[in-house]
Design a protein around this motif. Structure first.
Motif, PDB file in Angstrom:
ATOM      1  N   LEU A 149      -2.933  -2.982  -0.414  1.00 45.90           N
ATOM      2  CA  LEU A 149      -3.330  -2.012  -1.430  1.00 45.90           C
ATOM      3  C   LEU A 149      -2.393  -1.956  -2.628  1.00 45.90           C
ATOM      4  O   LEU A 149      -2.843  -1.714  -3.753  1.00 45.90           O
ATOM      5  CB  LEU A 149      -3.423  -0.619  -0.797  1.00 45.90           C
ATOM      6  CG  LEU A 149      -4.567  -0.397   0.187  1.00 45.90           C
ATOM      7  CD1 LEU A 149      -4.437   0.966   0.853  1.00 45.90           C
ATOM      8  CD2 LEU A 149      -5.911  -0.517  -0.508  1.00 45.90           C
ATOM      9  N   HIS A 176     -14.400  -2.555  -0.694  1.00 46.78           N
ATOM     10  CA  HIS A 176     -15.043  -1.341  -1.186  1.00 46.78           C
ATOM     11  C   HIS A 176     -15.827  -0.659  -0.076  1.00 46.78           C
ATOM     12  O   HIS A 176     -15.819   0.575   0.050  1.00 46.78           O
ATOM     13  CB  HIS A 176     -15.969  -1.669  -2.357  1.00 46.78           C
ATOM     14  CG  HIS A 176     -16.625  -0.466  -2.973  1.00 46.78           C
ATOM     15  ND1 HIS A 176     -17.800   0.076  -2.484  1.00 46.78           N
ATOM     16  CD2 HIS A 176     -16.266   0.305  -4.035  1.00 46.78           C
ATOM     17  CE1 HIS A 176     -18.140   1.114  -3.216  1.00 46.78           C
ATOM     18  NE2 HIS A 176     -17.227   1.280  -4.162  1.00 46.78           N
ATOM     19  N   GLU A 177     -16.488  -1.455   0.764  1.00 49.22           N
ATOM     20  CA  GLU A 177     -17.304  -0.882   1.841  1.00 49.22           C
ATOM     21  C   GLU A 177     -16.485  -0.459   3.046  1.00 49.22           C
ATOM     22  O   GLU A 177     -16.729   0.592   3.641  1.00 49.22           O
ATOM     23  CB  GLU A 177     -18.364  -1.888   2.292  1.00 49.22           C
ATOM     24  CG  GLU A 177     -19.276  -1.316   3.377  1.00 49.22           C
ATOM     25  CD  GLU A 177     -20.265  -2.328   3.926  1.00 49.22           C
ATOM     26  OE1 GLU A 177     -21.115  -1.935   4.730  1.00 49.22           O
ATOM     27  OE2 GLU A 177     -20.176  -3.518   3.569  1.00 49.22           O
ATOM     28  N   HIS A 178     -15.470  -1.251   3.402  1.00 47.98           N
ATOM     29  CA  HIS A 178     -14.798  -1.054   4.683  1.00 47.98           C
ATOM     30  C   HIS A 178     -13.453  -0.337   4.586  1.00 47.98           C
ATOM     31  O   HIS A 178     -12.968   0.179   5.598  1.00 47.98           O
ATOM     32  CB  HIS A 178     -14.587  -2.404   5.372  1.00 47.98           C
ATOM     33  CG  HIS A 178     -15.851  -3.042   5.847  1.00 47.98           C
ATOM     34  ND1 HIS A 178     -16.411  -2.760   7.077  1.00 47.98           N
ATOM     35  CD2 HIS A 178     -16.677  -3.935   5.255  1.00 47.98           C
ATOM     36  CE1 HIS A 178     -17.522  -3.460   7.226  1.00 47.98           C
ATOM     37  NE2 HIS A 178     -17.714  -4.175   6.135  1.00 47.98           N
ATOM     38  N   LEU A 179     -12.840  -0.320   3.426  1.00 48.24           N
ATOM     39  CA  LEU A 179     -11.501   0.253   3.344  1.00 48.24           C
ATOM     40  C   LEU A 179     -11.433   1.456   2.421  1.00 48.24           C
ATOM     41  O   LEU A 179     -11.023   2.540   2.832  1.00 48.24           O
ATOM     42  CB  LEU A 179     -10.503  -0.827   2.879  1.00 48.24           C
ATOM     43  CG  LEU A 179      -9.033  -0.426   2.893  1.00 48.24           C
ATOM     44  CD1 LEU A 179      -8.592  -0.042   4.296  1.00 48.24           C
ATOM     45  CD2 LEU A 179      -8.159  -1.554   2.358  1.00 48.24           C
ATOM     46  N   ASP A 180     -11.829   1.290   1.191  1.00 47.44           N
ATOM     47  CA  ASP A 180     -11.692   2.366   0.212  1.00 47.44           C
ATOM     48  C   ASP A 180     -12.693   2.109  -0.911  1.00 47.44           C
ATOM     49  O   ASP A 180     -12.682   1.042  -1.516  1.00 47.44           O
ATOM     50  CB  ASP A 180     -10.264   2.394  -0.344  1.00 47.44           C
ATOM     51  CG  ASP A 180      -9.985   3.636  -1.184  1.00 47.44           C
ATOM     52  OD1 ASP A 180     -10.943   4.391  -1.455  1.00 47.44           O
ATOM     53  OD2 ASP A 180      -8.816   3.842  -1.564  1.00 47.44           O
ATOM     54  N   ALA A 181     -13.552   3.070  -1.161  1.00 47.78           N
ATOM     55  CA  ALA A 181     -14.591   2.891  -2.182  1.00 47.78           C
ATOM     56  C   ALA A 181     -14.026   3.089  -3.587  1.00 47.78           C
ATOM     57  O   ALA A 181     -14.433   3.981  -4.339  1.00 47.78           O
ATOM     58  CB  ALA A 181     -15.744   3.861  -1.928  1.00 47.78           C
ATOM     59  N   LYS A 182     -13.076   2.231  -3.946  1.00 50.01           N
ATOM     60  CA  LYS A 182     -12.477   2.299  -5.268  1.00 50.01           C
ATOM     61  C   LYS A 182     -13.483   1.819  -6.316  1.00 50.01           C
ATOM     62  O   LYS A 182     -14.102   0.761  -6.146  1.00 50.01           O
ATOM     63  CB  LYS A 182     -11.227   1.419  -5.341  1.00 50.01           C
ATOM     64  CG  LYS A 182     -10.043   1.886  -4.503  1.00 50.01           C
ATOM     65  CD  LYS A 182      -8.907   0.883  -4.624  1.00 50.01           C
ATOM     66  CE  LYS A 182      -7.687   1.311  -3.846  1.00 50.01           C
ATOM     67  NZ  LYS A 182      -6.985   2.452  -4.478  1.00 50.01           N
ATOM     68  N   TRP A 191     -12.837  -1.704  -7.591  1.00 47.23           N
ATOM     69  CA  TRP A 191     -13.253  -2.808  -6.740  1.00 47.23           C
ATOM     70  C   TRP A 191     -14.752  -3.073  -6.900  1.00 47.23           C
ATOM     71  O   TRP A 191     -15.187  -4.217  -6.936  1.00 47.23           O
ATOM     72  CB  TRP A 191     -12.921  -2.504  -5.284  1.00 47.23           C
ATOM     73  CG  TRP A 191     -11.440  -2.538  -5.008  1.00 47.23           C
ATOM     74  CD1 TRP A 191     -10.451  -2.880  -5.894  1.00 47.23           C
ATOM     75  CD2 TRP A 191     -10.794  -2.215  -3.787  1.00 47.23           C
ATOM     76  NE1 TRP A 191      -9.232  -2.793  -5.283  1.00 47.23           N
ATOM     77  CE2 TRP A 191      -9.395  -2.391  -3.994  1.00 47.23           C
ATOM     78  CE3 TRP A 191     -11.230  -1.789  -2.542  1.00 47.23           C
ATOM     79  CZ2 TRP A 191      -8.460  -2.164  -2.987  1.00 47.23           C
ATOM     80  CZ3 TRP A 191     -10.309  -1.565  -1.537  1.00 47.23           C
ATOM     81  CH2 TRP A 191      -8.928  -1.754  -1.758  1.00 47.23           C
ATOM     82  N   TYR A 196      -5.961  -7.253   5.689  1.00 49.02           N
ATOM     83  CA  TYR A 196      -6.916  -6.275   6.213  1.00 49.02           C
ATOM     84  C   TYR A 196      -7.090  -6.444   7.721  1.00 49.02           C
ATOM     85  O   TYR A 196      -7.030  -5.462   8.482  1.00 49.02           O
ATOM     86  CB  TYR A 196      -8.267  -6.421   5.515  1.00 49.02           C
ATOM     87  CG  TYR A 196      -9.344  -5.556   6.138  1.00 49.02           C
ATOM     88  CD1 TYR A 196      -9.451  -4.205   5.804  1.00 49.02           C
ATOM     89  CD2 TYR A 196     -10.216  -6.078   7.095  1.00 49.02           C
ATOM     90  CE1 TYR A 196     -10.405  -3.407   6.398  1.00 49.02           C
ATOM     91  CE2 TYR A 196     -11.176  -5.280   7.690  1.00 49.02           C
ATOM     92  CZ  TYR A 196     -11.271  -3.948   7.342  1.00 49.02           C
ATOM     93  OH  TYR A 196     -12.211  -3.154   7.944  1.00 49.02           O
TER      94      TYR A 196
END
Length: 398
Positions: free
Chosen positions: A17, A67-73, A76, A379
């Protein structure tokens, strides 16, 4: 190294990150014309603007996946859209196959001879579709996957340089990639298609390319799995073999196949024992199975992706089986990788070391190195060690 799984999970997550993904966000996005720059100096300066489709689609997949699996930034998602729109417009030839490379503007440079452009297009477009709900992206992904299956008997088609009736060696790379790709598509393909492809891939990887007596993977074999006494027939690529084993482990886990899992773990260890440089440490790039000089002059280099895929395989193997051999090897590979490839000054990893472990070049991206192996490994290791921490915490509470 203590079994501080929580600390390891945080370490990998923080690197992902706060180091690696910011490097690519800051330096690789072509905001003017779309797509991504992958030829980057140590500091992140663009030194070539050609766009290689397999790396473009890998980066599309990476931004969409995180974006889907970790953080919807939002950054991204925006980066994924930048790649998707460029690739949809310029990536494919008229028959639906994917070019190997285009120039910055999207004009094709190299014909679609390389089926791995299609493999990573399937990954990138399917993951983008999952992130956005874009049906057109998913249809392109499925059509590309079906095209891969049609081409797998002769992946290079008219661009194949070999004479078909001569040696007839088959290469490991495609069944290896398919064993991972089909699991990524399991939610959008018919179950019978998934199960059939999984079965075929496992058979190819474990029964045709794997030497059961020695526990190592050959890069090229005759169609029945026999070995050919030639440069190509004796070639061992330890990184490919080890990477394929975490794909097989995921299949074994998904299907509850304990015997397959044991085979994958044992094979990982066997390849490491075969491919480890006992003089300077690290994993060799190429080896000849009989110990002859390999054809590849770069055989003794140490490559970033080889060590990253090994970290994934060993951490997963320890999660799935608790085999202490995997933990002991993990500590050794972790120590080597992070003390040699990591760039504390400008971020990301060096890609290519000489046998002694010194960087041969300080580039961070090229025609072959992009935004994929390192962030994917960070990841995967982060979530694997998070799961190990939960298991360890639960045991300690009893």
């Amino acid at each position: 190294m203590e079994k501080d799984f929580k600390g390891l999970s945080q370490f990998y997550g923080d690197k992902l990150l706060h180091d690696v993904m910011p490097f690519w966000i800051n330096h690789s996005l072509d905001h003017e014309l779309g797509g991504y720059f992958t030829c980057l100096t140590r500091e992140g300066q663009v030194f070539d603007t050609d766009k290689f489709l397999w790396l473009q689609n890998r980066e599309l997949w990476m931004f969409s996946f995180l974006h889907e699996h970790l953080d919807a930034k939002s950054e991204w998602k925006d980066a994924a859209c930048l790649g998707y729109n460029f690739l949809k417009k310029y990536g494919r030839a008229s028959d639906g196959s994917w070019y190997f490379s285009v120039d910055r503007q999207g004009n094709p440079l190299i014909h679609p001879y390389n089926i791995f452009s299609d493999c990573f297009a399937t990954m990138g477009f399917s993951q983008y579709a999952k992130m956005t709900g874009n049906d057109e992206a998913m249809q392109i992904a499925i059509a590309t996957f079906n095209n891969i299956l049609r081409r797998q008997g002769n992946p290079k088609g008219i661009w194949n340089k070999t004479i078909p009736s001569s040696r007839n060696l088959v290469n490991f790379s495609l069944p290896m990639i398919l064993s991972n790709l089909v699991l990524l598509l399991k939610d959008v393909l018919p179950k019978d298609r998934v199960d059939q492809t999984v079965q075929e891939c496992v058979n190819m990887v474990m029964n045709i390319f794997r030497d059961k007596d020695r526990g190592i993977i050959f890069e090229n074999v005759l169609p029945n799995g026999d070995h050919h006494n030639s440069y190509e027939g004796r070639l061992i690529n330890p990184g490919h073999g080890i990477e394929s084993m975490w794909f097989i482990m995921d299949i074994a886990h998904a299907y509850g196949d304990t015997e397959l899992m044991k085979q994958a773990v044992d094979t990982t260890i066997s390849i490491l024992e075969f491919g480890w440089d006992k003089d300077y440490e690290g994993i060799f790039y190429f080896l000849d199975e009989k110990g002859y000089p390999p054809l590849q002059l770069e055989w003794d280099q140490k490559l970033w992706w080889v060590h990253l895929e090994t970290l994934i395989s060993l951490s997963k193997a320890y999660l799935y089986t608790g085999d202490e051999r995997c933990w002991e090897w993990y500590k050794k590979v972790h120590k080597y990788a992070w003390s040699h490839f990591n760039d504390d000054t400008f971020g990301e990893w060096f890609g290519y070391l000489n046998r002694q472990g010194n960087p041969l070049t300080t580039l961070k991206g090229s025609k072959w190195k992009g935004c994929f192996h390192l962030p994917r490994a960070l990841y995967q290791c982060s979530i694997t060690f998070a799961m190990l921490d939960k298991i360890q915490t639960k045991k300690n509470a009893v």
